[in-house]
Design an enzyme around this catalytic site. Structure first.
Site, PDB file in Angstrom:
ATOM      1  N   GLY A  18      36.076  46.804  36.266  1.00 23.14           N
ATOM      2  CA  GLY A  18      36.088  47.345  34.770  1.00 23.14           C
ATOM      3  C   GLY A  18      35.750  46.200  33.887  1.00 23.14           C
ATOM      4  O   GLY A  18      36.092  46.128  32.685  1.00 23.14           O
ATOM      5  N   LEU A  71      33.433  46.247  39.712  1.00 20.44           N
ATOM      6  CA  LEU A  71      33.595  45.054  39.186  1.00 20.44           C
ATOM      7  C   LEU A  71      34.705  44.970  38.489  1.00 20.44           C
ATOM      8  O   LEU A  71      34.888  44.034  37.629  1.00 20.44           O
ATOM      9  CB  LEU A  71      32.149  44.660  38.500  1.00 20.44           C
ATOM     10  N   ARG A 128      36.939  43.121  34.623  1.00 20.66           N
ATOM     11  CA  ARG A 128      37.932  42.015  34.578  1.00 20.66           C
ATOM     12  C   ARG A 128      37.375  40.951  35.374  1.00 20.66           C
ATOM     13  O   ARG A 128      37.892  39.689  35.062  1.00 20.66           O
ATOM     14  CB  ARG A 128      38.994  42.669  35.314  1.00 20.66           C
ATOM     15  N   TYR A 156      32.605  63.313  30.980  1.00 15.37           N
ATOM     16  CA  TYR A 156      32.074  61.889  30.549  1.00 15.37           C
ATOM     17  C   TYR A 156      31.318  62.032  29.364  1.00 15.37           C
ATOM     18  O   TYR A 156      30.851  63.031  29.135  1.00 15.37           O
ATOM     19  CB  TYR A 156      30.936  61.521  31.837  1.00 15.37           C
TER      20      TYR A 156
END
Length: 296
Positions: free
Chosen positions: A211, A209, A213, A53
């Protein structure tokens, strides 16, 4: 808010804070400390990392906060993932690829512990299925890391049910971290959530969620789902985001959603969903909106 992830597994908070965007939040050390404290105040005590990450930087950023406020270490559960060799300017890889060899997994665990400034991970996941995964070797590596006190529990992420079973037969796994949202239904149909119920393990859910969208997508599916969420949310007394989380939580596999935002308001919306129970009809109304057709 703490739940057992699996029989004899780790106890985690019912909502997990995801750190994959931490490097983009532009928080100084004290801001990071305060963010962790605010999450704890909401009952979110479990934090999801991965070695890759933030171009391999997020664990170290989180570790700086723990070094500045070491009392937080005893209040949190740390999750990390490994198994992806991601191309980076500081690394010699010619392409992104997977590696679950004993030496690589052990090396990444050691690196995560050093960056986070802790002696043990509460949960380690293999980030993606590796076609070259040797189940026996990996299980032995997991057992050794556990015996050495470096990792308490193990799981996987994005594994199919057969890939999960291959490794679980060698060493019981605590979870499968899967994608699921009102917009992404693969886990509903591919047997992975069924397997979680059968084994009484709770899946962790990434991108709950969609990403973003759900809020900004202009494709037909996103628009249909958003319209239904906006119609239903007032009746449940929560935001659209909270209702989207509640749709996931309604599944009998009892998923643990992973947030992806540094905003306190976003964490509050995820926690608010814990108090919402969608009716069967409303759950399927959102399913129909996502699929674009009625149930069979």
């Amino acid at each position: 808010m703490h739940v057992e992830l699996a029989p004899n597994g780790p106890r985690l908070s019912a909502v997990i804070a995801g750190l994959w965007r931490l490097a983009d939040w532009n928080l100084n050390v004290q801001d990071r400390v305060r963010w962790i404290e605010e999450a704890l105040e909401l009952g979110i005590t479990s934090f999801d990392h991965a070695d890759i990450y933030g171009d391999y930087r997020c664990e170290a950023l989180f570790g700086e906060a723990l070094k500045a406020a070491p009392h937080l270490k005893d209040q949190i559960q740390l999750i990390s993932k490994c198994g992806i060799r991601l191309c980076s300017p500081s690394l010699p890889y010619q392409l992104n690829h997977y590696d679950t060899s004993p030496a690589y997994v052990r090396g990444q665990v050691e690196a995560s512990l050093q960056k986070l400034g802790v002696e043990k991970l509460d949960l380690l996941l293999i980030h993606r299925p590796d076609y070259l995964l040797d189940a026996g070797e990996l299980a032995d590596t997991f057992s050794a890391l556990r015996d050495e006190g470096k990792v308490a529990h193990f799981g996987v992420s994005n594994f199919t049910s057969s890939q999960f079973e291959l490794l679980d037969q060698r060493l019981p796994l605590a979870t499968n971290q899967l994608e699921l949202s009102v917009l992404a239904h693969q886990a509903l149909d591919d047997g992975t959530l069924d397997q979680c119920q059968a084994k009484r393990i709770r899946p962790m859910i990434w991108s709950p969620l969609g990403g973003g969208r759900l809020f900004s997508g202009q494709d037909e599916q996103a628009c249909r789902v958003r319209q239904v969420l906006e119609e239903l949310a007032p009746a449940y007394g929560v935001s659209v985001a909270s209702l989207a989380y509640a749709w996931i939580l309604r599944h009998p596999a009892k998923p643990l959603p992973i947030t992806g935002s540094g905003r306190l308001a976003a964490l509050k919306e995820a926690v608010a969903a814990l108090g919402v129970t969608l009716s069967n009809q409303d759950w399927y109304r959102l399913w129909v909106a996502a699929r674009g057709h009625d149930v069979p």
